[in-house]
Every structure is written in C-alpha cells, then in structure tokens.
Scaffold this active site. Structure first.
Site, PDB file in Angstrom:
ATOM      1  CD  GLU A  59       4.158   0.846   7.226  1.00  0.00           C
ATOM      2  OE1 GLU A  59       3.302   1.300   6.320  1.00  0.00           O
ATOM      3  OE2 GLU A  59       3.568   0.742   8.296  1.00  0.00           O
TER       4      GLU A  59
ATOM      5  CE1 TYR B 210       4.627   4.153   8.233  1.00  0.00           C
ATOM      6  CE2 TYR B 210       4.457   5.806   9.858  1.00  0.00           C
ATOM      7  CZ  TYR B 210       3.998   4.938   8.979  1.00  0.00           C
ATOM      8  OH  TYR B 210       2.510   5.016   8.853  1.00  0.00           O
TER       9      TYR B 210
ATOM     10  CG  HIS C  66       0.493   1.650  12.079  1.00  0.00           C
ATOM     11  ND1 HIS C  66       1.128   2.836  12.604  1.00  0.00           N
ATOM     12  CD2 HIS C  66       1.155   1.375  10.983  1.00  0.00           C
ATOM     13  CE1 HIS C  66       2.159   3.193  11.584  1.00  0.00           C
ATOM     14  NE2 HIS C  66       1.943   1.982  10.523  1.00  0.00           N
TER      15      HIS C  66
ATOM     16  CG  HIS D 279       4.479   5.066   4.379  1.00  0.00           C
ATOM     17  ND1 HIS D 279       3.498   5.700   5.097  1.00  0.00           N
ATOM     18  CD2 HIS D 279       3.821   3.804   4.043  1.00  0.00           C
ATOM     19  CE1 HIS D 279       2.588   4.842   5.740  1.00  0.00           C
ATOM     20  NE2 HIS D 279       2.673   3.612   5.073  1.00  0.00           N
TER      21      HIS D 279
ATOM     22  CG  HIS E 150      -4.090   0.511   4.790  1.00  0.00           C
ATOM     23  ND1 HIS E 150      -3.491  -0.522   5.308  1.00  0.00           N
ATOM     24  CD2 HIS E 150      -3.147   1.495   4.902  1.00  0.00           C
ATOM     25  CE1 HIS E 150      -2.260  -0.126   5.655  1.00  0.00           C
ATOM     26  NE2 HIS E 150      -2.065   0.856   5.371  1.00  0.00           N
TER      27      HIS E 150
ATOM     28  CG  HIS F  17      -0.297   0.257   2.416  1.00  0.00           C
ATOM     29  ND1 HIS F  17       0.070  -0.930   3.448  1.00  0.00           N
ATOM     30  CD2 HIS F  17       0.103   1.195   3.342  1.00  0.00           C
ATOM     31  CE1 HIS F  17       0.645  -0.567   4.550  1.00  0.00           C
ATOM     32  NE2 HIS F  17       0.834   0.753   4.368  1.00  0.00           N
TER      33      HIS F  17
HETATM   34 FE   LIG Z   1       1.520   2.078   5.795  1.00  0.00          FE
END
Ligand SMILES: [Fe+2]
Length: 291
Positions: free
Chosen positions: A247, A237, A228, A196, A181, A134
């Site tokens: 990431e 990151y 997260h 990122h 996501h 992503h």
């Molecule tokens: Fe991410």
C-alpha cells in the site's frame, strides 16, 4: 500511548518467488535503497529517508507471504521489563511471528540531521515512500491478539469493525503511537496470512504520482487511488511480482489514546465507505486475496 515501551514499527520480512526480480521491483518501482545481503540470501532495504539500516527485508521462497514483523522498543531496559532478551520473537494468537528489538545499526540518511534540505531530486527514485508504516495481517483469534497487544505491549485500539450480525470485533486497527494504526488485523480461519505492507507517502500528490509510476511499470493495482473511511488515509493497494500486496498510504487520523476506538459495523466497512470512501463497496479482493 506507548512511547516508553513499544515505540514503532521497525521492519518486516516478506517471502518472494524470484529474488532478483523482486530486488529490481523494490529498487526501481518502489524506490527503496538496498543496504545489504546476508548469508541466508536475504536482501535488506530502507527508504532513503529512513535512518535505520533496514525496514524491509525479502528472501526467496516457494510461497509468498510474511515471515515476521519487528517493532522497536525504547531501550534494553524495556526488553528486560517485558522479560525478554536482546531481541525476542514470539507467535501472536493469529499465527504471525512478531519480534521486538531495542537497537539496530543506524545509517542515517543523505539529507543529514543538521540544517537538512527538505528534498533531494537526485534521490527521488521510483515511488520513494517516506517510511515503512504499518501492516495488515489476517488470522484467527484477533481478540486474543488485541488483549496481548494492549494489555502487555501497550498498544491502543484506534478503530474496529464488528462481524455481521454480532458485537464481536472482527477487524482491528492498533497503534503504539498517535498514528491511525501501526498494526491491523482481520479475523480469518487460516493462521499467519498476510494482507499488505504499507509505505507512507508524504502527500496525496505523492500517492497520485505513485499511481502514475504503477502505470508506467504495469503494476497490478487492487484498489485506488482512493481514501479509506477507516483511518481516513489516502491509499492505493497494489501487488508486487510475487502477489504480496503493498500500500502507498498517506495522511489519516492521528488519534490520542484517550479518544477511545471508532466503531464500525460490517456494512460500515463496505457501503459505509470504511474501506473505500469513493466506491463504498467491500471489494471482494480485500477478504480473499492474501499471501
Ligand atoms: Fe494499510
């Protein structure tokens, strides 16, 4: 769920400051496999696990950042349905270039697709992620991008953060599958900015191993290893030699579209652990360091 329309992230093209230094970095530190170069000087990569010819492209330029992100659609008929051609590129309301494609050369992977072994130590080079997963993009009009991606392209909103003291959505996590996501946005005054690119790791242990490799090669780390709250993914990151953030991501929620989005407010992003479960702060670099 849009598995009949836009199906998944396909590739991303980044600008780098020094091509050969970046080829060295993405080959030996990330462990991607170079699959080709073109007459424009672009270098194409895939993870060893990926089937398609490429998922990650770099080109040399005076400024780092993202040129475009590509998503795969199910077939040519889907492109026709979306009133597009064989491959189409358009500008999102946030100023980012996005393209849709139906077909790409398939190289397969060395594990094969008949009675494959789960692992090949000879191919386990560098961080060695499973796939390009992503991207997070910064730009204006994220709610217009939300409307386009959900109403026209079949994405669904999995999580969002409201801006301070308002009900206005200022950060969005969107999926075209049942991943946490496939694409995310943060509202930002400058169009087309890049936060990122994320590579999927097979396990939390592989994220921690990635931290060891980053240390070995003196890679500058931004945040992590941590988790997260938003997406619930394990994460690091870090920055490539050009200042593009990448990431190493693992796990996370697998929401069905009918769940509806998870809602966070601005304090939830920071002290609520949305960004960093362990430290529960809104790291300043998250909002300010972009390419
Ligand atoms: Fe991410």
């Amino acid at each position: 769920m849009a598995l009949t329309g836009v199906t998944r992230p396909g590739h991303i093209q980044l600008r780098v400051l020094d091509l050969e230094e970046s080829v060295e970095f993405y080959t030996n530190v990330l462990g991607l496999v170079e699959t080709g170069r073109d007459t424009q000087g672009r270098v194409y990569f895939k993870t060893f696990e990926e089937r398609d010819h490429h998922s990650f492209i770099i080109r040399e330029a005076p400024e780092a950042g993202m040129d475009f992100i590509g998503f795969k659609v199910l077939n040519e008929a889907t492109l026709d349905l979306l009133e597009t051609g064989e491959r189409v590129r358009f500008t999102l309301p946030t100023g980012h270039e996005m393209e849709l494609f139906a077909t790409k050369t398939i190289l397969g992977n060395p594990l094969g697709d008949f009675n494959p072994k789960p692992y090949n130590p000879g191919l386990d080079h560098g961080i060695s992620p499973v796939r390009f997963d992503h991207a997070l993009l910064y730009g204006p009009n994220v709610n217009d991008a939300l409307a386009l991606l959900t109403d026209v392209l079949g994405f669904h909103l999995t999580e969002y953060v409201t801006l301070p003291e308002t009900d206005i959505k200022g950060a969005l996590w969107l999926a075209c599958s049942n991943k946490a996501h496939d694409l995310a946005f943060v509202e930002h005054p400058e169009p087309g900015r890049f936060h990122h690119v994320a590579f999927l790791m097979e396990s939390w242990e592989r994220v921690l191993r990635a931290a060891d490799i980053m240390s070995t090669y003196d890679v500058t780390v931004d945040i992590g290893p941590t988790r997260h709250g938003i997406t619930r993914g394990g994460t690091i990151y870090a920055w490539d030699p050009s200042g593009n953030r990448f990431e190493t991501f693992q796990g996370g929620l697998a929401p069905y579209p009918d769940w509806g989005p998870i809602r966070w407010d601005w304090s939830g992003l920071g002290e609520g652990g949305g960004l960093d479960v362990a430290k529960r702060v809104l790291h300043e670099t998250f909002l300010t360091v972009l390419t």
